[in-house]
Motif scaffolding. Structure first.
Motif, PDB file in Angstrom:
ATOM      1  N   SER A 297     -65.622 -20.584   3.197  1.00  0.00           N
ATOM      2  CA  SER A 297     -65.380 -19.769   4.172  1.00  0.00           C
ATOM      3  C   SER A 297     -65.632 -18.324   3.942  1.00  0.00           C
ATOM      4  O   SER A 297     -65.759 -18.091   2.718  1.00  0.00           O
ATOM      5  CB  SER A 297     -63.669 -19.939   4.649  1.00  0.00           C
TER       6      SER A 297
ATOM      7  N   ARG B 229     -72.308 -14.948   9.385  1.00  0.00           N
ATOM      8  CA  ARG B 229     -73.592 -15.514   9.979  1.00  0.00           C
ATOM      9  C   ARG B 229     -74.634 -15.582   8.775  1.00  0.00           C
ATOM     10  O   ARG B 229     -75.363 -16.457   8.582  1.00  0.00           O
ATOM     11  CB  ARG B 229     -74.153 -14.554  11.163  1.00  0.00           C
TER      12      ARG B 229
ATOM     13  N   ARG C  20     -73.439 -18.425   6.340  1.00  0.00           N
ATOM     14  CA  ARG C  20     -73.930 -19.523   7.010  1.00  0.00           C
ATOM     15  C   ARG C  20     -75.486 -20.019   7.139  1.00  0.00           C
ATOM     16  O   ARG C  20     -75.676 -21.088   7.437  1.00  0.00           O
ATOM     17  CB  ARG C  20     -73.294 -19.701   8.589  1.00  0.00           C
ATOM     18  N   GLN C  21     -76.187 -19.015   7.262  1.00  0.00           N
ATOM     19  CA  GLN C  21     -77.601 -19.136   7.328  1.00  0.00           C
ATOM     20  C   GLN C  21     -78.302 -19.508   5.823  1.00  0.00           C
ATOM     21  O   GLN C  21     -79.061 -20.394   5.662  1.00  0.00           O
ATOM     22  CB  GLN C  21     -78.545 -17.946   7.864  1.00  0.00           C
TER      23      GLN C  21
ATOM     24  N   GLN D 169     -76.486 -23.607   2.681  1.00  0.00           N
ATOM     25  CA  GLN D 169     -76.519 -24.661   3.530  1.00  0.00           C
ATOM     26  C   GLN D 169     -77.115 -25.777   2.847  1.00  0.00           C
ATOM     27  O   GLN D 169     -78.098 -26.686   3.463  1.00  0.00           O
ATOM     28  CB  GLN D 169     -77.138 -24.655   5.061  1.00  0.00           C
TER      29      GLN D 169
ATOM     30  N   GLN E 258     -71.788 -25.553   1.488  1.00  0.00           N
ATOM     31  CA  GLN E 258     -71.926 -25.110   2.845  1.00  0.00           C
ATOM     32  C   GLN E 258     -70.887 -23.931   3.005  1.00  0.00           C
ATOM     33  O   GLN E 258     -69.796 -24.167   2.934  1.00  0.00           O
ATOM     34  CB  GLN E 258     -71.937 -25.955   4.264  1.00  0.00           C
TER      35      GLN E 258
ATOM     36  N   SER F 248     -69.377 -21.813   6.424  1.00  0.00           N
ATOM     37  CA  SER F 248     -68.894 -22.410   7.770  1.00  0.00           C
ATOM     38  C   SER F 248     -67.911 -21.603   8.272  1.00  0.00           C
ATOM     39  O   SER F 248     -67.943 -21.453   9.663  1.00  0.00           O
ATOM     40  CB  SER F 248     -69.073 -23.815   8.068  1.00  0.00           C
TER      41      SER F 248
ATOM     42  N   ILE G 259     -67.569 -20.636  15.998  1.00  0.00           N
ATOM     43  CA  ILE G 259     -67.236 -20.586  14.580  1.00  0.00           C
ATOM     44  C   ILE G 259     -65.865 -20.992  14.440  1.00  0.00           C
ATOM     45  O   ILE G 259     -64.937 -20.488  14.990  1.00  0.00           O
ATOM     46  CB  ILE G 259     -67.363 -18.991  14.213  1.00  0.00           C
TER      47      ILE G 259
END
Length: 619
Positions: free
Chosen positions: A329, A344, A347-348, A351, A356, A358, A408
């Protein structure tokens, strides 16, 4: 209860890394030293000699079509349509069969590995739904989470002897509730180590215990002003002599001392390489506890550079040492910062297969003992104060609305019942005006929730995530009773009521943060939820009322399928079903056939994640 995410560590970050660059440790690519690489190579050899298969990377090992057949088991699937089975077949990363022994024979062949469970229990892998993995860095030093002071002193003595060249001896876990409000004294540490600085972090992460050498090198003397932040953070002084006692309260005073230690002596406290090494060292412990997935609720050691946590875990993943998947997070509690552009970007970028980024982590309030939790009624011993929210209602409404519009998911820290209510209000308002994708919202902790708000979790589809191992009768909870009063204390940790109301309840430890004993093993959490007693004190009192004790089935669901739902992975994880990822654990005994007091003693004999064995002992 203490949550480490509430501690403000927003001073100089331990490592300054541009999130658009490759991560480095001390100017070098983030990787193991030659010494540690050799050590891990030896551990692989040792594992083979001991008959424990060592798989460098569970994810990579399971890329092929290797077939593993588990038979003769008591397999609790956590699937309503087929709660029990006796055989499971894994092909590559996935479960391909769940049923009886006879049906599993169709997958037999010369290349299949057959594991006879001999009546042992199998469960889905545990999903740790709220943790702070960066705090494992505190475990890099001496472990002092002991009730008996003599055990603390013995541990320090042994650690100092075995680390003769270490400039600063650090440790973690002494129990603040076992000492007076003025804290422990430096003299006890001086008698063990006098020539090197010693700094021990308390189990609640708010208090610090130093020896005389540390105070000297940090420039803390009789003439140093006591207060760093009046009423909040200080250096404890002897009433008679004015000399510092060795007790330091709260982060501002600590970081002031650590800054001087760094500037004048070149000594780093918790350098990032040390944190990364500690995290890597803990991998087998987490796997041996049956953990296959972790939700990290904030890499709070690096508040201004949270991407460092992701870089560390992806580095471990690239080297094939990561034994669980990490869903992370972005931790946000600063109204002056817009979290969405940062999240953002995370998150990009982050991954990978096992790591990840998220979720948006938000704080609605603080904690009980610091009196920063936000309640509907005033504190029992402070009638003019009920706490304040970290974000005004309008700001929290906006953050939830923007997250909801973008799809989100959020994870909202709420200790007090007023914080729970304002968060539910914000979620309801966002849903009533929803124009975007919609989010899956989680309220974490929720230790005190007004009975009128419990049904709203089901109505709004909000996950209730909690740390049920803290809902026990211990010295910390007795202090909470004094702060909140008997009536509210009896309404805390009422998660049986949540289950009865149809809410989705997930479980996590918040480790390493704790109020008393550090708990990171799911089976200890499960036993605490069943008894409302501290593990190891089964003959002692329990946290009332007994009607809020949870069933074994409820707790297993909380640590498996409900955690998967919180993370939007219920179609892949959380139960034993054909088509899902092969995250499985084998226990030496059937939990449904042992006494409540024996649950925490049952050993995890095999852990499988993504079809690869990450821990094996006795199967």
């Amino acid at each position: 209860m203490m949550c480490f995410a509430c501690v403000n560590l927003s001073l100089v970050p331990l490592l300054n890394v541009d999130p658009d660059s490759e991560a480095e440790l001390d100017g070098q690519p983030l990787q193991l030293s030659r010494r540690r690489a050799i050590a891990f190579g030896l551990s692989a050899v040792a594992g083979t000699l001991l008959g424990v298969p060592y798989r460098a990377n569970a994810a990579d090992q399971s890329q092929n079509d290797t077939i593993t057949i588990f038979r003769n088991g008591k397999i609790y699937t956590v699937e309503q349509s087929q709660p029990w089975a006796e055989a499971v077949v894994v092909k590559g990363e996935h479960i391909v069969y769940v049923g009886d022994n006879q049906g599993a024979t169709q997958f037999s062949g010369t290349t299949a590995t057959v594991i006879d469970l001999e009546g042992r229990m199998m469960l889905p892998g545990f999903i740790e739904s709220h943790s702070h993995l960066s705090t494992l860095g505190f475990a890099a030093g001496v472990w002092v989470n002991h009730e008996d002071p003599e055990e603390i002193y013995a541990a320090i003595r042994e650690y100092a002897k075995s680390h003769p060249d270490q400039q600063l001896i650090s440790g973690f876990g002494w129990m603040a509730s076992n000492f007076p409000a003025t804290g422990p004294k430096k003299e006890a540490l001086d008698a063990i180590v006098a020539d090197r600085p010693v700094l021990l972090i308390s189990n609640d992460l708010h208090n610090y215990w130093a020896n005389s050498k540390f105070l000297e090198m940090a420039g803390i003397t009789k003439d140093t002003p006591r207060d760093v932040v009046p009423g909040q953070s200080w250096y404890e002084k002897d009433d008679r002599t004015g000399e510092p006692t060795g007790f330091i309260s709260e982060v501002p005073a600590l970081f002031s001392a650590l800054g001087k230690l760094k500037r004048e002596h070149g000594i780093d406290f918790l350098p990032t390489e040390s944190v990364a090494s500690a995290i890597e060292d803990w991998q087998l412990r987490l796997a041996s506890a049956g953990i296959t997935t972790v939700f990290d609720a904030g890499f709070v050691l690096w508040p201004d550079s949270q991407h460092i946590g992701y870089e560390i875990f992806q580095s471990i993943e690239r080297r094939g040492k990561l034994r669980h998947r990490v869903i992370g997070s972005y931790y946000h509690n600063n109204p002056d910062v817009d979290p969405f552009p940062i999240l953002r970007k995370h998150r990009q970028r982050y991954q990978s297969k096992l790591v990840q980024a998220s979720v948006l982590k938000l704080l609605a309030d603080g904690t009980e003992l610091t009196r920063t939790a936000y309640y509907l009624q005033p504190y029992a011993n402070q009638p003019d104060w009920r706490g304040e929210p970290i974000f005004p209602q309008a700001t929290l409404d906006r953050l939830i609305r923007e997250a909801d519009a973008e799809g989100i998911d959020t994870h909202i820290h709420c200790t007090g019942d007023a914080a729970v209510r304002m968060s539910l209000d914000a979620i309801e308002a966002a849903q009533n005006t929803r124009t975007g994708k919609g989010s899956r919202h989680t309220i974490c902790h929720a230790f005190l929730t007004d009975p009128a708000d419990i049904p709203r979790f089901k109505k709004l589809g909000v996950v209730a995530n909690t740390q049920i191992q803290w809902g026990v009768y211990d010295p910390y909870q007795l202090k909470v009773r004094d702060i909140l009063g008997e009536d509210r204390w009896h309404r805390m940790y009422s998660f049986k009521s949540f289950f009865k109301a149809g809410a989705t309840v997930s479980l996590g430890t918040d480790a390493l943060a704790t109020g008393y004993k550090v708990v990171y093993k799911p089976l200890e959490v499960i036993q605490s939820g069943m008894t409302r007693q501290t593990v190891g004190r089964e003959d002692g009192p329990f946290l009332p009322p007994a009607t809020e004790r949870l069933s074994l089935a409820e707790l297993i669901h909380g640590y498996t399928i409900n955690g998967a739902y919180q993370l939007r992975r219920e179609h892949e994880l959380g139960s034993i079903k054909a088509g899902k990822l092969a995250d499985l654990i084998v226990l030496e005994r059937n939990l449904f056939e042992v006494s409540t007091q024996e649950v925490s003693k049952v050993k995890i004999q095999l852990t499988m994640m993504n079809g690869g064995i990450t821990h094996r002992d006795g199967v």
